[in-house]
Design a protein around this motif. Structure first.
Motif, PDB file in Angstrom:
ATOM      1  N   ALA A  11      23.897 -33.953 -12.392  1.00 37.70           N
ATOM      2  CA  ALA A  11      23.477 -34.499 -13.688  1.00 37.70           C
ATOM      3  C   ALA A  11      23.443 -33.369 -14.713  1.00 37.70           C
ATOM      4  O   ALA A  11      23.007 -32.262 -14.414  1.00 37.70           O
ATOM      5  N   VAL A  12      23.910 -33.655 -15.924  1.00 35.52           N
ATOM      6  CA  VAL A  12      23.969 -32.620 -16.959  1.00 35.52           C
ATOM      7  C   VAL A  12      22.778 -32.687 -17.911  1.00 35.52           C
ATOM      8  O   VAL A  12      22.610 -31.806 -18.754  1.00 35.52           O
ATOM      9  N   GLY A  13      21.972 -33.733 -17.768  1.00 37.13           N
ATOM     10  CA  GLY A  13      20.808 -33.857 -18.638  1.00 37.13           C
ATOM     11  C   GLY A  13      19.841 -34.885 -18.102  1.00 37.13           C
ATOM     12  O   GLY A  13      20.162 -35.638 -17.175  1.00 37.13           O
ATOM     13  N   TYR A  14      18.651 -34.902 -18.704  1.00 32.82           N
ATOM     14  CA  TYR A  14      17.605 -35.807 -18.245  1.00 32.82           C
ATOM     15  C   TYR A  14      16.761 -36.216 -19.441  1.00 32.82           C
ATOM     16  O   TYR A  14      16.314 -35.355 -20.202  1.00 32.82           O
TER      17      TYR A  14
ATOM     18  N   PRO B 108      30.405 -36.471 -17.269  1.00 33.13           N
ATOM     19  CA  PRO B 108      29.010 -36.057 -17.407  1.00 33.13           C
ATOM     20  C   PRO B 108      28.053 -37.233 -17.221  1.00 33.13           C
ATOM     21  O   PRO B 108      28.323 -38.341 -17.704  1.00 33.13           O
ATOM     22  N   VAL B 109      26.962 -36.974 -16.517  1.00 34.59           N
ATOM     23  CA  VAL B 109      25.948 -38.000 -16.266  1.00 34.59           C
ATOM     24  C   VAL B 109      24.607 -37.492 -16.797  1.00 34.59           C
ATOM     25  O   VAL B 109      24.166 -36.400 -16.428  1.00 34.59           O
ATOM     26  N   ILE B 110      23.995 -38.296 -17.656  1.00 29.52           N
ATOM     27  CA  ILE B 110      22.652 -38.004 -18.150  1.00 29.52           C
ATOM     28  C   ILE B 110      21.719 -39.035 -17.536  1.00 29.52           C
ATOM     29  O   ILE B 110      21.963 -40.239 -17.641  1.00 29.52           O
ATOM     30  N   MET B 111      20.694 -38.564 -16.879  1.00 33.72           N
ATOM     31  CA  MET B 111      19.721 -39.466 -16.266  1.00 33.72           C
ATOM     32  C   MET B 111      18.699 -39.887 -17.327  1.00 33.72           C
ATOM     33  O   MET B 111      18.214 -39.052 -18.093  1.00 33.72           O
TER      34      MET B 111
END
Length: 122
Positions: free
Chosen positions: A101-104, A80-83
């Motif tokens: 991306a899974v979140g920001y 998972p990648v959160i920006m």
């Protein structure tokens, strides 16, 4: 324990994110750092992480390019990648989501905002 890679061209932001991660009371293991997407790919070649926090705007390889590389690699595509970025344009945010991306989280951020995004992954 969840090992985390922080990718941001600002050393100050990397340190702040490290401190925030340590203060969350979540089971965070090792925290690795990279100053851009190229460094992140090198780090991922030697470290296994369960979560990536990445800026979008960076020299050499930006966060969107990094996302593309991650999603094209079987070993990394499920990480998972959160920006975490100052980038506010809806187009860039949508592009990040489309790339996986899974979140920001928008800079400047609070510790609570980071923790809230992490809860589902730790």
């Amino acid at each position: 324990m969840l090992d985390v890679l922080i990718v941001d061209d600002s050393a100050a932001i990397r340190k702040i994110l490290q401190r925030v991660l340590r203060q969350t009371d979540l089971p965070i293991g090792q925290i690795f750092e990279a100053a851009d997407g190229k460094e992140a790919l090198i780090a991922l070649g030697t470290q296994t992480v369960g979560l990536i926090l990445s800026d979008i705007n960076m020299p050499n390889m930006d966060g969107l390019e990094l996302l593309s590389h991650l999603k094209a690699n079987e070993a990394w595509m499920k990480v998972p990648v959160i920006m975490v970025s100052t980038e506010g344009s809806q187009a860039k945010v949508l592009e990040a989501v489309e790339l996986g991306a899974v979140g920001y989280v928008r800079k400047p951020f609070t510790a609570d905002q980071i923790k809230e995004k992490l809860v589902g992954f730790v």
